[in-house]
Design an enzyme around this catalytic site. Structure first.
Site, PDB file in Angstrom:
ATOM      1  N   CYS A   3      30.843  35.737  46.616  1.00 23.76           N
ATOM      2  CA  CYS A   3      31.002  36.994  45.879  1.00 23.76           C
ATOM      3  C   CYS A   3      32.282  37.715  46.319  1.00 23.76           C
ATOM      4  O   CYS A   3      32.471  37.998  47.509  1.00 23.76           O
ATOM      5  CB  CYS A   3      29.783  37.889  46.114  1.00 23.76           C
ATOM      6  SG  CYS A   3      29.996  39.552  45.468  1.00 23.76           S
ATOM      7  N   CYS A   6      31.635  41.031  48.127  1.00 19.12           N
ATOM      8  CA  CYS A   6      31.113  40.794  49.481  1.00 19.12           C
ATOM      9  C   CYS A   6      32.249  40.371  50.417  1.00 19.12           C
ATOM     10  O   CYS A   6      32.280  40.766  51.590  1.00 19.12           O
ATOM     11  CB  CYS A   6      30.012  39.741  49.463  1.00 19.12           C
ATOM     12  SG  CYS A   6      28.400  40.357  48.892  1.00 19.12           S
ATOM     13  N   GLY A  92      31.249  43.677  29.594  1.00 14.02           N
ATOM     14  CA  GLY A  92      32.503  43.602  30.335  1.00 14.02           C
ATOM     15  C   GLY A  92      32.360  43.377  31.823  1.00 14.02           C
ATOM     16  O   GLY A  92      33.358  43.452  32.547  1.00 14.02           O
ATOM     17  N   HIS A  99      29.096  47.781  40.784  1.00 11.11           N
ATOM     18  CA  HIS A  99      30.188  48.689  41.135  1.00 11.11           C
ATOM     19  C   HIS A  99      30.286  49.748  40.067  1.00 11.11           C
ATOM     20  O   HIS A  99      30.092  49.473  38.885  1.00 11.11           O
ATOM     21  CB  HIS A  99      31.520  47.928  41.270  1.00 11.11           C
ATOM     22  CG  HIS A  99      31.804  46.995  40.137  1.00 11.11           C
ATOM     23  ND1 HIS A  99      31.212  45.746  40.059  1.00 11.11           N
ATOM     24  CD2 HIS A  99      32.567  47.125  39.039  1.00 11.11           C
ATOM     25  CE1 HIS A  99      31.617  45.157  38.952  1.00 11.11           C
ATOM     26  NE2 HIS A  99      32.436  45.959  38.301  1.00 11.11           N
TER      27      HIS A  99
HETATM   28  P1  5GP Z   1      33.900  44.682  35.838  1.00 15.92           P
HETATM   29  O1  5GP Z   1      34.748  43.976  34.811  1.00 15.92           O
HETATM   30  O2  5GP Z   1      32.996  43.695  36.552  1.00 15.92           O
HETATM   31  O3  5GP Z   1      33.188  45.899  35.355  1.00 15.92           O
HETATM   32  O4  5GP Z   1      34.918  45.247  36.909  1.00 15.92           O
HETATM   33  C1  5GP Z   1      35.518  44.448  37.881  1.00 15.92           C
HETATM   34  C2  5GP Z   1      36.763  45.138  38.302  1.00 15.92           C
HETATM   35  O5  5GP Z   1      37.209  44.552  39.504  1.00 15.92           O
HETATM   36  C3  5GP Z   1      37.917  45.009  37.294  1.00 15.92           C
HETATM   37  O6  5GP Z   1      38.324  46.296  36.855  1.00 15.92           O
HETATM   38  C4  5GP Z   1      38.999  44.280  38.078  1.00 15.92           C
HETATM   39  O7  5GP Z   1      40.301  44.752  37.797  1.00 15.92           O
HETATM   40  C5  5GP Z   1      38.601  44.526  39.520  1.00 15.92           C
HETATM   41  N1  5GP Z   1      38.994  43.485  40.444  1.00 15.92           N
HETATM   42  C6  5GP Z   1      38.877  42.141  40.240  1.00 15.92           C
HETATM   43  N2  5GP Z   1      39.319  41.480  41.328  1.00 15.92           N
HETATM   44  C7  5GP Z   1      39.722  42.418  42.215  1.00 15.92           C
HETATM   45  C8  5GP Z   1      40.277  42.342  43.529  1.00 15.92           C
HETATM   46  O8  5GP Z   1      40.486  41.273  44.109  1.00 15.92           O
HETATM   47  N3  5GP Z   1      40.552  43.516  44.146  1.00 15.92           N
HETATM   48  C9  5GP Z   1      40.348  44.722  43.538  1.00 15.92           C
HETATM   49  N4  5GP Z   1      40.678  45.811  44.243  1.00 15.92           N
HETATM   50  N5  5GP Z   1      39.818  44.829  42.313  1.00 15.92           N
HETATM   51  C10 5GP Z   1      39.517  43.695  41.655  1.00 15.92           C
HETATM   52 ZN    ZN Z   2      28.431  40.640  46.647  1.00 14.06          ZN
END
Ligand code: 5GP
Ligand code: ZN
Length: 113
Positions: A3, A6, A92, A99
């Protein structure tokens, strides 16, 4: 450990942290969608909102209140800010460790895309 969040929590992958305590960390999104784009992440691995139980109610409350506190610190308490939990691919979600997105510093439209 597979993850991504994680691994960030464990310090294996760097992140630009803006807050941490014993239950939560918050760091800047790597691909920001607004001048403020922070992710509030519980240290406990919970894959999606569907996996929450009543035992997590306090934790989720702390996440939401931390989002408001960070938005306030950045001056967006009154002008407005957006909080988003995406749940599953259709909404999305791309990282399967819950988070809370906190976005501020621009106008947001409704309904979201
Ligand atoms: P989701 O699409 O799951 O709602 O949001 C995941 C978020 O994590 C996205 O906005 C993406 O830009 C961010 N994200 C993905 N990989 C990384 C990373 O390695 N570091 C950081 N700081 N953010 C990340
Ligand atoms: Zn996790």
């Amino acid at each position: 450990m597979s993850c991504l969040f994680c691994r960030i929590i464990a310090g294996e992958i760097p992140a630009s942290k803006v807050y941490e305590d014993d239950r939560i960390i918050a760091f800047n999104d790597i691909n920001p969608q607004a001048p403020l784009h922070v992710l509030i992440v519980p240290r406990e691995h919970v894959a999606t909102l569907n996996d929450l139980s009543a035992a997590h109610d306090g934790l989720v409350g702390e996440m939401v209140r931390r989002a408001a506190a960070l938005a306030k610190e950045r001056g967006y308490a009154e002008s407005g800010f957006r909080t988003v939990f995406n749940c599953h691919e259709g909404a999305g979600q791309s990282v399967f460790h819950i988070h809370l997105h906190v976005l501020g510093g621009r106008r947001f439209s409704w309904p979201p895309g």
